[in-house]
Scaffold this motif. Sequence first.
Motif, PDB file in Angstrom:
ATOM      1  N   VAL A 146       0.839  -1.209   0.000  1.00  0.00           N
ATOM      2  CA  VAL A 146       0.000   0.000   0.000  1.00  0.00           C
ATOM      3  C   VAL A 146       0.870   1.255   0.000  1.00  0.00           C
ATOM      4  O   VAL A 146       0.578   2.232  -0.705  1.00  0.00           O
ATOM      5  N   TYR A 147       1.955   1.221   0.765  1.00  0.00           N
ATOM      6  CA  TYR A 147       2.869   2.365   0.830  1.00  0.00           C
ATOM      7  C   TYR A 147       3.433   2.690  -0.550  1.00  0.00           C
ATOM      8  O   TYR A 147       3.365   3.846  -1.015  1.00  0.00           O
ATOM      9  N   PHE A 148       3.986   1.695  -1.229  1.00  0.00           N
ATOM     10  CA  PHE A 148       4.600   1.942  -2.538  1.00  0.00           C
ATOM     11  C   PHE A 148       3.557   2.264  -3.603  1.00  0.00           C
ATOM     12  O   PHE A 148       3.837   3.040  -4.522  1.00  0.00           O
ATOM     13  N   LEU A 149       2.368   1.711  -3.479  1.00  0.00           N
ATOM     14  CA  LEU A 149       1.310   2.033  -4.426  1.00  0.00           C
ATOM     15  C   LEU A 149       0.931   3.509  -4.316  1.00  0.00           C
ATOM     16  O   LEU A 149       0.823   4.210  -5.336  1.00  0.00           O
ATOM     17  N   LEU A 150       0.759   3.989  -3.089  1.00  0.00           N
ATOM     18  CA  LEU A 150       0.403   5.391  -2.872  1.00  0.00           C
ATOM     19  C   LEU A 150       1.534   6.328  -3.302  1.00  0.00           C
ATOM     20  O   LEU A 150       1.285   7.354  -3.958  1.00  0.00           O
ATOM     21  N   ILE A 151       2.758   5.970  -2.942  1.00  0.00           N
ATOM     22  CA  ILE A 151       3.904   6.813  -3.304  1.00  0.00           C
ATOM     23  C   ILE A 151       4.069   6.878  -4.826  1.00  0.00           C
ATOM     24  O   ILE A 151       4.364   7.940  -5.391  1.00  0.00           O
ATOM     25  N   TYR A 152       3.864   5.744  -5.483  1.00  0.00           N
ATOM     26  CA  TYR A 152       3.998   5.715  -6.948  1.00  0.00           C
ATOM     27  C   TYR A 152       2.902   6.553  -7.606  1.00  0.00           C
ATOM     28  O   TYR A 152       3.156   7.260  -8.584  1.00  0.00           O
ATOM     29  N   PHE A 153       1.697   6.501  -7.062  1.00  0.00           N
ATOM     30  CA  PHE A 153       0.599   7.335  -7.561  1.00  0.00           C
ATOM     31  C   PHE A 153       0.933   8.814  -7.386  1.00  0.00           C
ATOM     32  O   PHE A 153       0.738   9.625  -8.296  1.00  0.00           O
ATOM     33  N   ILE A 154       1.426   9.159  -6.201  1.00  0.00           N
ATOM     34  CA  ILE A 154       1.786  10.554  -5.918  1.00  0.00           C
ATOM     35  C   ILE A 154       2.913  11.013  -6.838  1.00  0.00           C
ATOM     36  O   ILE A 154       2.885  12.129  -7.387  1.00  0.00           O
ATOM     37  N   MET A 155       3.893  10.147  -7.035  1.00  0.00           N
ATOM     38  CA  MET A 155       5.027  10.487  -7.884  1.00  0.00           C
ATOM     39  C   MET A 155       4.588  10.720  -9.324  1.00  0.00           C
ATOM     40  O   MET A 155       5.000  11.696  -9.971  1.00  0.00           O
ATOM     41  N   GLN A 156       3.744   9.849  -9.845  1.00  0.00           N
ATOM     42  CA  GLN A 156       3.255  10.011 -11.213  1.00  0.00           C
ATOM     43  C   GLN A 156       2.432  11.287 -11.360  1.00  0.00           C
ATOM     44  O   GLN A 156       2.517  11.992 -12.377  1.00  0.00           O
ATOM     45  N   THR A 157       1.648  11.606 -10.345  1.00  0.00           N
ATOM     46  CA  THR A 157       0.837  12.820 -10.389  1.00  0.00           C
ATOM     47  C   THR A 157       1.708  14.065 -10.402  1.00  0.00           C
ATOM     48  O   THR A 157       1.492  14.994 -11.201  1.00  0.00           O
ATOM     49  N   LEU A 158       2.714  14.100  -9.525  1.00  0.00           N
ATOM     50  CA  LEU A 158       3.602  15.261  -9.445  1.00  0.00           C
ATOM     51  C   LEU A 158       4.452  15.407 -10.700  1.00  0.00           C
ATOM     52  O   LEU A 158       4.699  16.535 -11.166  1.00  0.00           O
ATOM     53  N   LEU A 159       4.898  14.309 -11.278  1.00  0.00           N
ATOM     54  CA  LEU A 159       5.649  14.379 -12.530  1.00  0.00           C
ATOM     55  C   LEU A 159       4.796  14.973 -13.640  1.00  0.00           C
ATOM     56  O   LEU A 159       5.275  15.754 -14.464  1.00  0.00           O
ATOM     57  N   THR A 160       3.531  14.606 -13.639  1.00  0.00           N
ATOM     58  CA  THR A 160       2.610  15.167 -14.625  1.00  0.00           C
ATOM     59  C   THR A 160       2.429  16.661 -14.408  1.00  0.00           C
ATOM     60  O   THR A 160       2.389  17.444 -15.371  1.00  0.00           O
ATOM     61  N   CYS A 161       2.331  17.068 -13.131  1.00  0.00           N
ATOM     62  CA  CYS A 161       2.155  18.492 -12.807  1.00  0.00           C
ATOM     63  C   CYS A 161       3.362  19.327 -13.207  1.00  0.00           C
ATOM     64  O   CYS A 161       3.249  20.546 -13.370  1.00  0.00           O
ATOM     65  N   VAL A 162       4.506  18.681 -13.358  1.00  0.00           N
ATOM     66  CA  VAL A 162       5.712  19.380 -13.807  1.00  0.00           C
ATOM     67  C   VAL A 162       5.853  19.314 -15.327  1.00  0.00           C
ATOM     68  O   VAL A 162       6.100  20.330 -15.988  1.00  0.00           O
ATOM     69  N   HIS A 163       5.680  18.120 -15.881  1.00  0.00           N
ATOM     70  CA  HIS A 163       6.004  17.912 -17.294  1.00  0.00           C
ATOM     71  C   HIS A 163       4.968  18.509 -18.254  1.00  0.00           C
ATOM     72  O   HIS A 163       5.347  19.061 -19.292  1.00  0.00           O
ATOM     73  N   VAL A 164       3.705  18.418 -17.929  1.00  0.00           N
ATOM     74  CA  VAL A 164       2.671  18.934 -18.830  1.00  0.00           C
ATOM     75  C   VAL A 164       2.784  20.457 -19.019  1.00  0.00           C
ATOM     76  O   VAL A 164       2.839  20.937 -20.161  1.00  0.00           O
ATOM     77  N   PRO A 165       2.848  21.247 -17.946  1.00  0.00           N
ATOM     78  CA  PRO A 165       3.017  22.694 -18.152  1.00  0.00           C
ATOM     79  C   PRO A 165       4.378  23.051 -18.748  1.00  0.00           C
ATOM     80  O   PRO A 165       4.491  24.025 -19.493  1.00  0.00           O
ATOM     81  N   TYR A 166       5.396  22.251 -18.434  1.00  0.00           N
ATOM     82  CA  TYR A 166       6.727  22.525 -18.990  1.00  0.00           C
ATOM     83  C   TYR A 166       6.721  22.391 -20.513  1.00  0.00           C
ATOM     84  O   TYR A 166       7.220  23.267 -21.227  1.00  0.00           O
ATOM     85  N   THR A 167       6.171  21.297 -21.010  1.00  0.00           N
ATOM     86  CA  THR A 167       6.129  21.106 -22.458  1.00  0.00           C
ATOM     87  C   THR A 167       5.172  22.095 -23.125  1.00  0.00           C
ATOM     88  O   THR A 167       5.397  22.514 -24.261  1.00  0.00           O
ATOM     89  N   ALA A 168       4.120  22.485 -22.408  1.00  0.00           N
ATOM     90  CA  ALA A 168       3.177  23.455 -22.966  1.00  0.00           C
ATOM     91  C   ALA A 168       3.826  24.821 -23.146  1.00  0.00           C
ATOM     92  O   ALA A 168       3.410  25.608 -24.013  1.00  0.00           O
TER      93      ALA A 168
END
Length: 197
Positions: A146-168
């Motif tokens: 459960v710990y790694f599942l939540l952390i991986y979800f959070i990590m993917q979300t934060l990477l998206t919050c960085v990469h999507v506006p960056y490429t835009a």
Amino acid sequence: EGVAGMASLIKNKTFSFSNKGTEQEPLIFSDARKASDHIKTPLWRKLSFAVGAMAYAMCTTVMGFYLTIFLLEVALLDPTYVLVIVFLGRVWDGITDPVVGFLCSRTKTKLGQFRPWLLFSALPTAIAYFFLWFVPHWSKNELTFVYFLLIYFIMQTLLTCVHVPYTALTVHLSYNQKETDSVTMYRVIFEMCGTLV
């Protein structure tokens, strides 16, 4: 210079450019986008923007190559749990991309449209990346899952919050299509370098 330098010209709603070395009349524009077509983006700005792609490329490459091995060999998770974490993480990433893109298009702040996303997501992303490789010493394997599942979800979300506006931001550095293509080329080169590193 660049699009940012058009602010003072936009107030007058008229833009002129002289044709040096010719006898033609100065070019007159009534639209900021048409005027900016004649402004080249400086090389230092292209490189400063493109170097940001290395961090994302390095992060995703390390996760792609080593996360599964780490979860199996270091965290000692059951292979079924590892499969679920990786699979659901990728599915979640596919969901967050369009959602963050939509939210970015609706963002209007004094700091701009994309800058707040980059400023407020960078540090949490670094923290989440640290905890992604941290193994909690819990007796139950299910809790670790459960710990790694939540952390991986959070990590993917934060990477998206960085990469999507960056490429835009690429298309906002210049309204000149050639300049935009040039910026994209530098960004892709740095992404390749980050992947190789």
